[in-house]
Design a protein around this motif. Structure first.
Motif, mmCIF file in Angstrom:
data_model
loop_
_atom_site.group_PDB
_atom_site.id
_atom_site.type_symbol
_atom_site.label_atom_id
_atom_site.label_comp_id
_atom_site.label_asym_id
_atom_site.label_seq_id
_atom_site.Cartn_x
_atom_site.Cartn_y
_atom_site.Cartn_z
ATOM 1 N N THR A 141 34.000 47.829 40.493
ATOM 2 C CA THR A 141 33.957 47.500 41.913
ATOM 3 C C THR A 141 33.878 48.749 42.779
ATOM 4 O OG1 THR A 141 36.350 47.528 42.358
ATOM 5 C CG2 THR A 141 35.443 45.517 41.376
ATOM 6 N N GLN B 29 34.851 49.499 46.661
ATOM 7 C CA GLN B 29 35.512 48.856 47.792
ATOM 8 C C GLN B 29 36.263 49.859 48.655
ATOM 9 O OE1 GLN B 29 38.500 46.921 44.702
ATOM 10 N NE2 GLN B 29 39.130 46.384 46.772
ATOM 11 N N LYS C 89 39.356 42.286 44.699
ATOM 12 C CA LYS C 89 38.233 42.320 43.781
ATOM 13 C C LYS C 89 38.727 42.085 42.356
ATOM 14 C CE LYS C 89 34.878 43.168 46.657
ATOM 15 N NZ LYS C 89 35.580 42.611 47.801
#
Length: 347
Positions: free
Chosen positions: A93, A95, A87
């Motif tokens: 982000t 994740q 990413k």
């Protein structure tokens, strides 16, 4: 084999726009929080097993660096930490990471500290997370200092109907460096680093794919099938070449049951046939060195949809010069492919 490398080639990254080059400028990723991406796995985590999966929020942090930090905290080798996808660093982000910790008590990750990183969930799973094991990603992107609200409004309304499914230019490196590196690899340069080797191969393959799409847009063939075009069933992603251009075939394309594709180059015959096959060969005739190198490296002929239709597309004006755009993309597709059709990035 000779160590003399060929002169560097110029690989233009000036791919055609579907709706014409944007006339509106705006600031993209002015702040990390202006680019929010959230992973969606293509399976459910089991809740038990030898792998500890972490749902992590990170702001302004590199994925691989964070993986090494997590390994150090858990007292395991870095190779035992994996993630579903890289990413952007300059982003907010959400994740998944997985850590291989068999037969051990799960570490107390509530005590893990790293600037810009928050561990939101900890759950066991019976398999490691592998690269690409995603259904897709949800994006929320804020564009600031919009120069022409009306122009962007028109572009937004067009983009939700589809954009070229280009691989992002970041894949190719500055001035196509990674494509040139692939060419050097094909001509005998030794590259021991597996990550770099894979990156260069992917860049060459992606470049050929983008060139076919760009040419089809130039010829106004992005939505019009050629005889023998290889199409993909949207429901199950299987492929087949069009043996005819009957009314039924055209209706299936219009209805979105099937979609046109472009080649991801590798060994073997193209899966397109007839006119479409010849068209693709003509598009890439000047890149026979890249084609041959990819085939020799053992990659196989594959296909990828030519156009990308963002799902769950919406936008909201925050003020007269800022807009928040949200959409969902399948795994392997680029948010920048949407953004490049909307604005000329000014920063």
């Amino acid at each position: 084999m000779s160590d003399i490398q060929p002169e560097k080639k110029i690989y233009s990254l000036d791919f055609n726009y579907l709706y014409g080059k944007p006339t509106c400028t705006a600031r993209f990723k002015q702040h990390c929080e202006d680019f929010r991406v959230e992973e969606h796995l293509d399976f459910e985590l089991t809740g038990e097993g030898e792998h500890v999966c972490l749902w992590v929020k990170k702001i302004g942090e590199n994925t691989d660096y964070l993986a090494r930090q997590l390994a150090k905290f858990a007292g395991i080798a870095a190779k035992n930490v994996s993630y579903a996808g890289l990413k952007d660093r300059h982003a907010e982000t959400y994740q998944w990471f997985s850590l291989y910790i068999p037969g051990k008590i799960t570490p107390d990750f509530s005590t893990f500290e790293s600037e810009g990183v928050t561990i939101l969930k900890v759950i066991r799973h019976n398999k490691k997370l592998r690269t690409g094991c995603l259904d897709g990603n949800k994006f929320a992107i804020v564009l600031r200092e919009v120069s022409d609200k009306n122009a962007l409004q028109i572009a937004l309304d067009k983009a939700q109907n589809g954009v070229p499914n280009y691989f992002g230019n970041q894949r190719f490196g500055f001035d196509g460096h990674n494509v040139n590196a692939a060419l050097q690899l094909f001509n005998g340069r030794k590259i021991k680093d597996r990550f770099k080797r894979g990156m260069y191969l992917s860049a060459a393959r992606s470049y050929l794919f983008n060139r076919v799409i760009s040419q089809r847009i130039s010829d106004n063939l992005q939505s019009s099938p050629l005889l023998g075009d290889c199409v993909q069933f949207v429901a199950n992603r299987s492929f087949f070449p069009l043996p005819d251009l009957s009314e039924q075939t055209l209706q299936r394309l219009t209805a979105g049951e099937v979609c046109l594709t472009a080649p991801l180059w590798g060994a073997g015959e193209l899966t397109s046939i007839d006119d479409a096959k010849q068209y693709e060969l003509d598009c890439l005739a000047e890149f026979e060195d890249l084609q041959a190198g990819l085939a020799k490296e053992g990659l196989k002929q594959e296909r990828r949809p030519l156009l990308l239709i963002p799902e769950q597309f919406s936008y909201q004006w925050l003020d007269d010069s800022s807009v928040k755009v949200e959409f969902y993309l399948p795994s392997g597709c680029y948010a920048t492919s949407v953004i490049r059709e909307l604005i000329e990035i000014s920063g």
